[in-house]
Design an enzyme around this catalytic site. Structure first.
Site, PDB file in Angstrom:
ATOM      1  N   CYS A  45       0.942  -1.365   0.085  1.00 36.11           N
ATOM      2  CA  CYS A  45      -0.131   0.165  -0.184  1.00 36.11           C
ATOM      3  C   CYS A  45       0.843   1.238  -0.066  1.00 36.11           C
ATOM      4  O   CYS A  45       0.478   2.317  -0.616  1.00 36.11           O
ATOM      5  CB  CYS A  45      -0.876   0.046   0.957  1.00 36.11           C
ATOM      6  SG  CYS A  45      -2.005  -1.321   1.289  1.00 36.11           S
TER       7      CYS A  45
HETATM    8  C1  BEZ Z   1       0.383  -4.735   1.954  1.00 36.52           C
HETATM    9  O1  BEZ Z   1      -0.156  -3.713   1.736  1.00 36.52           O
HETATM   10  O2  BEZ Z   1       1.655  -4.573   1.638  1.00 36.52           O
HETATM   11  C2  BEZ Z   1       0.145  -5.916   2.085  1.00 36.52           C
HETATM   12  C3  BEZ Z   1      -1.281  -6.049   2.756  1.00 36.52           C
HETATM   13  C4  BEZ Z   1      -1.594  -7.324   3.087  1.00 36.52           C
HETATM   14  C5  BEZ Z   1      -1.197  -8.087   2.650  1.00 36.52           C
HETATM   15  C6  BEZ Z   1      -0.001  -8.388   2.140  1.00 36.52           C
HETATM   16  C7  BEZ Z   1       0.605  -7.143   1.679  1.00 36.52           C
END
Ligand code: BEZ
Length: 211
Positions: A45
């Site tokens: 994100c």
């Molecule tokens: C992320 O945004 O990095 C993420 C969120 C949940 C699971 C895997 C990655």
């Protein structure tokens, strides 16, 4: 709530990193891209919000406003945005909705319980100036999105809205477009003065009309 293409995008009022926003008022006569993130302070994100901030000018050129949502509170967003600015070589320049009670995430069906009970999947909605949903995409949490593809779809949607053309597989800005089946052969010369090619009676192409 199940949302489908052509439905009116549900309206809402939300607290965001840029103040309180009423979604329909905020988007006004623009196109809008509304996209969700599983959580604050997560690695993928972080890169996605940075990527969108770096190409915000491309959305502006397309009369398109962008807004993100994450099911964490505003104070968490504030700290995370500082990290994004620090690590992604940009300044977050669009609102991030705080949705700790998941009201908006549920309204847009962004929580898929078989993936996670608590975090949103990576949804993308493109919404037209008429407030109707023109595209929805759902990615898993583990895959960061390709925002060049979102810009490509916006270009395609805006061509269709303005010029009665569709875009073929793997189309890129500048390439020939497909004349939509609703246009009669006899109307083509007036509508597409740049010329056209009939490959099959149902497959007619024309140079991109807005160039
Ligand atoms: C992320 O945004 O990095 C993420 C969120 C949940 C699971 C895997 C990655």
């Amino acid at each position: 709530m199940t949302l489908r293409l052509g439905d009116i995008a549900p309206d809402f009022t939300a607290e965001t990193s840029e103040g309180t926003i009423n979604f329909h008022e905020w988007s006004g006569n623009n196109w809008a891209v509304f996209f969700s993130h599983p959580r604050d302070y997560t690695p993928v994100c972080t890169t996605e919000l940075g990527a969108v901030a770096r190409i915000k000018g491309e959305f502006d050129k397309r009369q398109t406003k962008v807004i993100a949502i994450s099911v964490d509170p505003l104070d968490s967003h504030a700290g995370w945005i500082k990290d994004i600015n620090e690590t992604q070589n940009t300044t977050v320049n669009f609102p991030l909705i705080a949705d700790p009670d998941k009201t908006i995430a549920n309204l847009y069906d962004m929580i898929h319980p078989n993936a996670s009970d608590t975090a949103t999947v990576r949804s993308v909605f493109i919404i037209g100036p008429d407030k109707k949903i023109k595209l929805q995409l759902t990615y898993p949490a583990s895959t960061g999105r390709n925002f060049a593809e979102i810009l490509r779809v916006l270009d395609s949607l805006q061509l269709t809205a303005n010029y009665s053309v569709a875009t073929p597989a793997d189309w890129q800005n500048g390439q020939d477009c497909v004349i939509v089946p609703a246009v009669k052969d006899e109307d083509i010369p007036a509508k597409f003065p740049k010329g056209h090619t009939v490959i099959k009676p149902y497959l007619r192409t024309t140079p991109q009309p807005n160039l």
